[in-house]
Enzyme design. Structure first.
Site, short mmCIF file in Angstrom:
data_model
loop_
_atom_site.label_atom_id
_atom_site.label_comp_id
_atom_site.label_asym_id
_atom_site.label_seq_id
_atom_site.Cartn_x
_atom_site.Cartn_y
_atom_site.Cartn_z
N GLY A 7 0.80 -1.22 0.00
CA GLY A 7 0.00 0.00 0.00
C GLY A 7 0.84 1.28 0.00
O GLY A 7 1.89 1.36 -0.65
N ILE A 8 0.36 2.26 0.74
CA ILE A 8 1.02 3.57 0.78
C ILE A 8 2.44 3.43 1.33
O ILE A 8 3.38 4.04 0.81
CB ILE A 8 0.18 4.54 1.66
N GLY B 57 -1.42 1.22 9.73
CA GLY B 57 -2.78 1.55 10.17
C GLY B 57 -3.79 0.52 9.72
O GLY B 57 -3.57 -0.22 8.77
N ASN C 168 -16.06 10.56 9.39
CA ASN C 168 -16.60 9.77 8.28
C ASN C 168 -17.59 8.75 8.84
O ASN C 168 -17.33 8.14 9.88
CB ASN C 168 -15.46 9.05 7.54
N GLN D 27 -16.81 5.31 10.78
CA GLN D 27 -15.39 5.32 11.17
C GLN D 27 -15.13 6.10 12.46
O GLN D 27 -14.12 6.82 12.55
CB GLN D 27 -14.54 5.90 10.03
N TYR E 189 -11.78 4.92 13.79
CA TYR E 189 -10.68 5.29 12.88
C TYR E 189 -10.47 6.80 12.87
O TYR E 189 -9.34 7.30 12.97
CB TYR E 189 -11.02 4.77 11.49
N PRO F 238 -4.25 11.74 3.69
CA PRO F 238 -4.74 11.28 2.39
C PRO F 238 -6.26 11.21 2.38
O PRO F 238 -6.90 10.96 3.41
CB PRO F 238 -4.14 9.87 2.26
N GLY F 239 -6.81 11.42 1.19
CA GLY F 239 -8.24 11.13 0.98
C GLY F 239 -8.35 9.65 0.67
O GLY F 239 -7.68 8.84 1.31
P1 NAP Z 1 -2.97 -1.19 3.67
O1 NAP Z 1 -2.69 -1.41 2.23
O2 NAP Z 1 -4.05 -1.96 4.33
O3 NAP Z 1 -1.59 -1.39 4.46
C1 NAP Z 1 -1.55 -1.22 5.85
C2 NAP Z 1 -0.13 -1.38 6.30
O4 NAP Z 1 -0.09 -1.22 7.73
C3 NAP Z 1 0.42 -2.77 6.01
O5 NAP Z 1 1.79 -2.67 5.71
C4 NAP Z 1 0.21 -3.48 7.33
O6 NAP Z 1 1.10 -4.56 7.54
C5 NAP Z 1 0.52 -2.36 8.29
N1 NAP Z 1 -0.02 -2.64 9.61
C6 NAP Z 1 -1.31 -2.72 9.99
N2 NAP Z 1 -1.39 -3.01 11.29
C7 NAP Z 1 -0.13 -3.12 11.75
C8 NAP Z 1 0.45 -3.40 12.99
N3 NAP Z 1 -0.28 -3.66 14.08
N4 NAP Z 1 1.80 -3.40 13.10
C9 NAP Z 1 2.56 -3.17 12.02
N5 NAP Z 1 2.08 -2.90 10.80
C10 NAP Z 1 0.75 -2.88 10.68
O7 NAP Z 1 -3.34 0.31 3.96
P2 NAP Z 1 -2.87 1.68 3.28
O8 NAP Z 1 -4.02 2.20 2.55
O9 NAP Z 1 -1.57 1.54 2.60
O10 NAP Z 1 -2.73 2.56 4.61
C11 NAP Z 1 -1.50 3.08 5.06
C12 NAP Z 1 -1.80 4.23 6.01
O11 NAP Z 1 -2.51 5.24 5.30
C13 NAP Z 1 -2.70 3.83 7.17
O12 NAP Z 1 -2.33 4.51 8.34
C14 NAP Z 1 -4.07 4.30 6.72
O13 NAP Z 1 -4.92 4.54 7.81
C15 NAP Z 1 -3.70 5.57 5.99
N6 NAP Z 1 -4.70 6.05 5.04
C16 NAP Z 1 -5.10 5.26 4.01
C17 NAP Z 1 -6.06 5.77 3.13
C18 NAP Z 1 -6.57 4.98 1.96
O14 NAP Z 1 -7.54 5.41 1.33
N7 NAP Z 1 -5.98 3.86 1.59
C19 NAP Z 1 -6.59 7.04 3.33
C20 NAP Z 1 -6.14 7.80 4.39
C21 NAP Z 1 -5.18 7.29 5.24
P3 NAP Z 1 0.63 -6.09 7.20
O15 NAP Z 1 0.86 -6.30 5.76
O16 NAP Z 1 1.51 -6.92 8.04
O17 NAP Z 1 -0.82 -6.20 7.56
#
Ligand code: NAP
Length: 240
Positions: A19-20, A84, A141, A144, A147, A177-178
């Site tokens: 992901g991000i 997250g 939201n 959420q 969250y 991020p959105g």
């Molecule tokens: P994602 O694809 O679900 O990836 C989440 C990442 O966080 C994964 O690498 C996961 O590791 C890791 N993670 C989750 N729980 C963890 C823990 N307890 N300890 C260590 N690592 C952990 O999500 P993403 O969209 O890339 O999100 C990245 C960040 O951006 C998050 O904080 C999210 O809230 C924020 N965000 C995302 C969006 C969106 O639309 N996608 C929007 C706003 C903010 P594993 O692979 O081991 O699970």
């Protein structure tokens, strides 16, 4: 791209396997940064960065991560608190487990990540912290509450850290991020996605790389040397 000043600097990214986080790791590697990232389950086999298995909810594990990174790569200059999760539901249906899991990961996880590193940054009089918040933390939201609370908390933490760190030359900023195309948003049903996209002036979700560039800007000691305590929105004008 030497002009961003990140070449050779050591940066730790939590949740950098997909992901991000993976996009941030990859961009930093391109910029010549020495990157370490944490993952829980599967490391990103395409990345040459230092991969360390660790759960951000485990304070001892995160202390060990900081030690390992400094031992193997050198003094940590930057931290991206990115890991997250979501456990979405309408408020009456949010269980205490859903509540705790989100707060433990998204908010306490930042504490666990930073607490072994910030004092060292203060001693060295150098450092840049970027917390990954969310549009949900800025405006709430539906579905959420847990969250959004965690992500609003991340903003409060970041701003306070910026105030405290200023005298040591340590900066702290957040990105909000959105909706971004990752596993986290892939689960949203198509009909709901269509409605969300219709609300976004850019008429599309963002890409992980687009968040990564914002993070890199905030990490850079050249590009953002006077930027601290801010929240950089990456949302196609969704919150405007
Ligand atoms: P994602 O694809 O679900 O990836 C989440 C990442 O966080 C994964 O690498 C996961 O590791 C890791 N993670 C989750 N729980 C963890 C823990 N307890 N300890 C260590 N690592 C952990 O999500 P993403 O969209 O890339 O999100 C990245 C960040 O951006 C998050 O904080 C999210 O809230 C924020 N965000 C995302 C969006 C969106 O639309 N996608 C929007 C706003 C903010 P594993 O692979 O081991 O699970």
């Amino acid at each position: 791209m030497k002009y961003l000043g990140l070449e050779g600097k050591v940066v730790l990214v939590t949740g950098g396997n997909r992901g991000i986080g993976a996009a941030i790791v990859s961009l930093l590697e391109e910029l010549g940064t020495q990157v370490a990232y944490t993952y829980r389950n599967d490391p990103n086999i395409e990345s040459g960065a230092l991969a360390i298995p660790a759960d951000v909810t485990d304070s001892a594990a995160m202390a060990a991560v900081a030690e390992t990174v400094e031992e193997k790569l050198g003094p940590i200059y930057g931290v991206v608190a990115n890991a997250g999760i979501t456990r979405d539901n309408f408020f009456p249906k949010i269980t205490i487990d859903d509540w705790d899991a989100v707060i433990e990961t998204n908010l306490k996880g930042i504490y666990n990540t930073l607490i072994p590193i910030i004092p060292k940054m203060y001693e060295r009089r150098e450092g840049s912290v970027v917390c990954v918040s969310s549009i949900s933390g800025e405006r709430g939201n539906i579905g959420q509450t847990n969250y959004a609370a965690s992500k609003a908390g991340a903003i409060g933490l970041t701003k306070s850290l910026a105030l405290e760190g200023a005298r040591y030359g340590v900066r702290a900023n957040a990105v909000a991020p959105g909706f971004i195309e990752t596993d986290m948003t892939r689960a949203i049903p198509d009909k709901v996605k269509e409605k969300i996209v219709a609300e976004i002036p850019f008429r599309r979700f963002g890409k992980p790389e687009e968040v990564a560039w914002a993070v890199v800007f905030l990490l850079s000691p050249v590009a953002s040397s006077y930027v601290t305590g801010t929240v950089l929105q990456v949302n196609g004008a969704h919150n405007t």
